[in-house]
Design a protein around this motif. Structure first.
Motif, mmCIF file in Angstrom:
data_model
loop_
_atom_site.group_PDB
_atom_site.id
_atom_site.type_symbol
_atom_site.label_atom_id
_atom_site.label_comp_id
_atom_site.label_asym_id
_atom_site.label_seq_id
_atom_site.Cartn_x
_atom_site.Cartn_y
_atom_site.Cartn_z
ATOM 1 N N ARG A 1 0.849 -1.190 0.000
ATOM 2 C CA ARG A 1 0.000 0.000 0.000
ATOM 3 C C ARG A 1 0.889 1.246 0.000
ATOM 4 N N ILE A 2 0.375 2.324 -0.582
ATOM 5 C CA ILE A 2 1.099 3.593 -0.596
ATOM 6 C C ILE A 2 0.979 4.218 0.791
ATOM 7 N N SER A 3 2.117 4.401 1.460
ATOM 8 C CA SER A 3 2.101 4.844 2.858
ATOM 9 C C SER A 3 2.517 6.296 3.024
ATOM 10 N N PHE A 4 2.466 7.061 1.937
ATOM 11 C CA PHE A 4 2.890 8.449 2.027
ATOM 12 C C PHE A 4 1.838 9.304 2.719
ATOM 13 N N ALA A 5 2.329 10.334 3.413
ATOM 14 C CA ALA A 5 1.443 11.347 3.996
ATOM 15 C C ALA A 5 1.823 12.692 3.401
ATOM 16 N N VAL A 6 0.924 13.290 2.641
ATOM 17 C CA VAL A 6 1.203 14.571 1.988
ATOM 18 C C VAL A 6 0.142 15.589 2.391
ATOM 19 N N ARG A 7 0.523 16.848 2.334
ATOM 20 C CA ARG A 7 -0.398 17.916 2.711
ATOM 21 C C ARG A 7 -0.942 18.611 1.468
ATOM 22 N N SER A 8 -1.671 17.853 0.687
ATOM 23 C CA SER A 8 -2.269 18.412 -0.525
ATOM 24 C C SER A 8 -3.396 17.491 -0.965
ATOM 25 N N ASP A 9 -4.047 17.877 -2.069
ATOM 26 C CA ASP A 9 -5.114 17.042 -2.617
ATOM 27 C C ASP A 9 -4.598 15.692 -3.075
ATOM 28 N N LEU A 10 -3.278 15.575 -3.219
ATOM 29 C CA LEU A 10 -2.691 14.295 -3.616
ATOM 30 C C LEU A 10 -2.976 13.213 -2.586
#
Length: 380
Positions: A117-126
């Protein structure tokens, strides 16, 4: 799953640094160009110089402090503008890098790594895109697992049905073959005919159970709900098993609380539930001497139906699988007990149709099948 920020590679960090240097150089050149143009404009227009001088003398603060010179104010404004442009350029490039990482992760999943699973945390609509991708992968994996389970279930169904049909059919063919030779005495003829008939009855029972099971599992099955007096129904069920119970030395206890307990149910299907559970007690409740048929009003919306016998205990490992189709506690397919392995599965299907639940509890004293049904399934 703990989410972490996107970790940039060394190349990406260098790319981000180069972006910052190029942006700063371009902004300095742009600022210098603007300052030169303004100076040229002021030198060519004397009225503009007088206007600026007038503003400097007119606008004062406490302590008789004058407004700073226009050059300082303008430079400060340009500095803030430069910082905003620099931040926008860098954050835009950083988001592009994040998107590249997400695309790379997506390709990795598409290559067959469905447990990833994609485990990234981003601060945008992404982040919404990432969450949607993870949800889509979860849904796809669940669909694949369900499809595999269905295929496995179909294979098991074919295997089990083939075995259960072949066993009595082999006996029927064998005994009919002996009768066909004509070398069998009258006594053996009657014996062989009786065995062949019993085996044919077993095949008929399997066919009927299969038909009922598939019918109950279909989405088109509907209940014929009607008011049902529980105590009267249990007395009729007991009467139907009276002779067989007497042969096995088993007695019945029937009890309902309250005595006039009435629910809405499909009478035919609910009687089938009791028939299956009592037959199950006869076949597998080794050493049983008593069967209890109990009904209790739990609250104003639910009734509890219990079928209990004091026969052999069901092993703990079998309790979780006991309602699976073709499952037998004794773990064999030789039909020594004469069952098809579908009775309890049919029972659960009927209970599910009534929006109820069923479970089994077993100890050294009692084996209990406990059913919870709504008083009126149409209101659930």
């Amino acid at each position: 799953m703990k989410k972490e920020r996107v970790k940039l590679t060394g190349t990406e960090k260098s790319e981000l640094f180069a972006e910052a240097v190029v942006t700063i150089v371009l902004l300095l050149l742009l600022n210098l160009s603007i300052i030169i143009l303004i100076h040229l404009a002021i030198l060519q227009d004397e009225s503009l110089v007088n206007g600026i001088y007038f503003l400097k003398k007119t606008i004062t603060f406490s302590g008789n402090y004058h407004l700073w010179s226009w050059q300082r104010i303008f430079i400060i404004i340009m500095g803030f503008g430069d910082l905003i442009v620099l931040y926008w350029r860098l954050i835009r490039r950083y988001h592009q890098m994040q998107l590249r990482h997400v695309i790379s992760e997506l390709h990795y999943i598409a290559d067959g790594h469905f447990d990833h699973r994609i485990s990234f945390a981003v601060r945008s609509d992404l982040q919404r895109v990432i969450d949607s991708i993870n949800s889509l992968v979860d849904s796809t994996v669940n669909s694949i697992n369900e499809e595999k389970a269905i295929e496995k279930s179909k294979d098991e169904l074919i295997t089990n049905v083939s075995h259960d049909i072949r066993t009595p059919l082999t006996s029927i063919i064998g005994y009919l073959g002996l009768l066909k030779t004509g070398n069998v005495g009258p006594e053996d003829q009657a014996k062989y005919i009786n065995i062949a008939y019993t085996k044919a009855e077993q095949m008929k029972s399997l066919a009927n159970d299969l038909l009922e099971y598939t019918t109950l599992k279909s989405n088109t099955t509907k209940l014929n709900l009607a008011p049902l007096h529980i105590y009267s129904m249990l007395e009729q069920v007991e009467a139907g098993f009276e002779l067989e119970a007497e042969k096995k030395g088993i007695s019945f206890d029937v009890e309902t609380r309250p005595k006039n307990l009435t629910i809405k149910a499909d009478p035919e299907k609910l009687v089938r539930v009791y028939n299956n559970l009592i037959n199950n007690a006869f076949k597998y409740g080794t050493g049983a001497t008593k069967i209890k048929l109990i009904a209790n009003l739990v609250n104003k919306q639910t009734v509890e139906l219990r079928v209990e016998n004091n026969g052999a205990r069901i092993p703990e490992k079998s309790l979780k699988k006991i309602f699976e189709r073709f499952y037998r506690v004794e773990g064999s397919r030789n039909i020594k007990t004469g069952g098809t392995g579908l009775g309890l599965s049919i029972t659960k299907s009927v209970v599910d149709l009534h929006h109820g639940t069923i479970r089994c509890e077993s100890n050294d004293n009692w084996t209990s099948f406990i059913i919870r049904l709504p008083l009126d399934p149409s209101k659930v």
